[in-house]
Motif scaffolding. Sequence first.
Motif, short mmCIF file in Angstrom:
data_model
loop_
_atom_site.label_atom_id
_atom_site.label_comp_id
_atom_site.label_asym_id
_atom_site.label_seq_id
_atom_site.Cartn_x
_atom_site.Cartn_y
_atom_site.Cartn_z
N UNK A 46 46.26 -51.08 -29.27
CA UNK A 46 46.01 -52.01 -28.15
C UNK A 46 44.71 -52.77 -28.39
N UNK A 47 43.70 -52.08 -28.90
CA UNK A 47 42.43 -52.74 -29.21
C UNK A 47 42.64 -53.85 -30.24
N UNK A 48 43.40 -53.55 -31.29
CA UNK A 48 43.68 -54.55 -32.31
C UNK A 48 44.46 -55.72 -31.72
N UNK A 49 45.44 -55.41 -30.88
CA UNK A 49 46.26 -56.47 -30.28
C UNK A 49 45.41 -57.41 -29.44
N UNK A 50 44.48 -56.87 -28.65
CA UNK A 50 43.62 -57.71 -27.82
C UNK A 50 42.66 -58.52 -28.68
N UNK A 51 42.14 -57.91 -29.76
CA UNK A 51 41.24 -58.64 -30.66
C UNK A 51 41.97 -59.79 -31.35
N UNK A 52 43.23 -59.57 -31.74
CA UNK A 52 44.01 -60.63 -32.37
C UNK A 52 44.18 -61.84 -31.44
N UNK A 53 44.13 -61.58 -30.14
CA UNK A 53 44.28 -62.66 -29.16
C UNK A 53 42.94 -63.27 -28.76
N UNK A 54 41.87 -62.89 -29.49
CA UNK A 54 40.58 -63.53 -29.31
C UNK A 54 39.63 -62.81 -28.39
N UNK A 55 39.98 -61.59 -27.95
CA UNK A 55 39.10 -60.85 -27.04
C UNK A 55 38.08 -60.02 -27.82
N UNK A 56 36.94 -59.78 -27.18
CA UNK A 56 35.88 -58.95 -27.77
C UNK A 56 36.14 -57.50 -27.35
N UNK A 57 36.39 -56.65 -28.34
CA UNK A 57 36.95 -55.33 -28.09
C UNK A 57 36.15 -54.26 -28.84
#
Length: 323
Positions: A34-45
């Motif tokens: 989930x962390x990787x998925x959010x980072x791929x969408x441009x979020x700071x994780x």
Amino acid sequence: MGRIGVDLYPLATGVPLAEAETFGRFLGGSPANVAVAAARLGRRVALITRTGADPFGGYLRAELRGFGVDDRWVGEVADLPTPLTFCEMFPPDRFPLYFYRLPKAPDLEIAVEELDLDAVRAARVFWMTGTGLSEEPSREATLAALDARGGAGAGAGAGAGAGPASGAGTTVFDLDWRPMLWREKPGPYYERALARATVAVGNLEECEIATGESEPYAAARALLAAGVELAVVKQGPEGVLAVHRDGTVAQVAPVAVRVVNGLGAGDAFGGALVHGLLAGWPLAQVMRYANAAGSIVAGRLACSSAMPFAAEVEEVVGRAGGE
């Protein structure tokens, strides 16, 4: 916050493990994905977890950094090996998992005193899972992190116009039921976590474990009654149902896809859900976007490295006729 490990997947579908000769190695574990998925969408994780003090642990930290996930809170446990997970892939709907997390997984050794509670409080979204409640000291640490977030009610917003949550103070409980990883009944611990979370996410089986209800609308109502402000019930081929406490309901059909490996789809959905919540989108838009992200990963072999970028998700949403 939670599980991490190394996924070892056969490089061909429909092959039993006993006959598989070649495997791909990937970063795994639902919260890590989930962390990787959010980072791929441009979020700071960032991820709070622990690995073994072994080469696989080093591999996972390097993978997190490569995916743009902050690993400063990824610690090591000297006497426990980094977990491995094998799977078999029999599309479209059978993907057995084999967890090697004995004598105990390092990610269950997260202790309260190791938490940076100021960082936990400051996060606009905090994501935790049911597996983190399965054993001590991870259970106490997870509940302490939830307490630091201030309990349910923080960050909830209008479901229809401004989006299902304001993005500030959103706490997501991924029900994440893995029966082979539990030695006790999960009910009391799920109840405590639901009372402290603002969003609950789970499939029908997970919702039934958490609430006793398996009918989607009944499960959503039970999750709301337990304390959350947004209930997201994933229904596989029937799509997804989301119900906000303010009365907003979104029922979104699935995106058709030729399934290769369904294991990472829920994690892609989770990262996209976080992205939509932070963006303040209307509930139906968030669900369409998350559904699209999940469908992309279901059509790919891997989990973490298969997580889509925003342009890919937007293309699928556009083809499906969404916003």
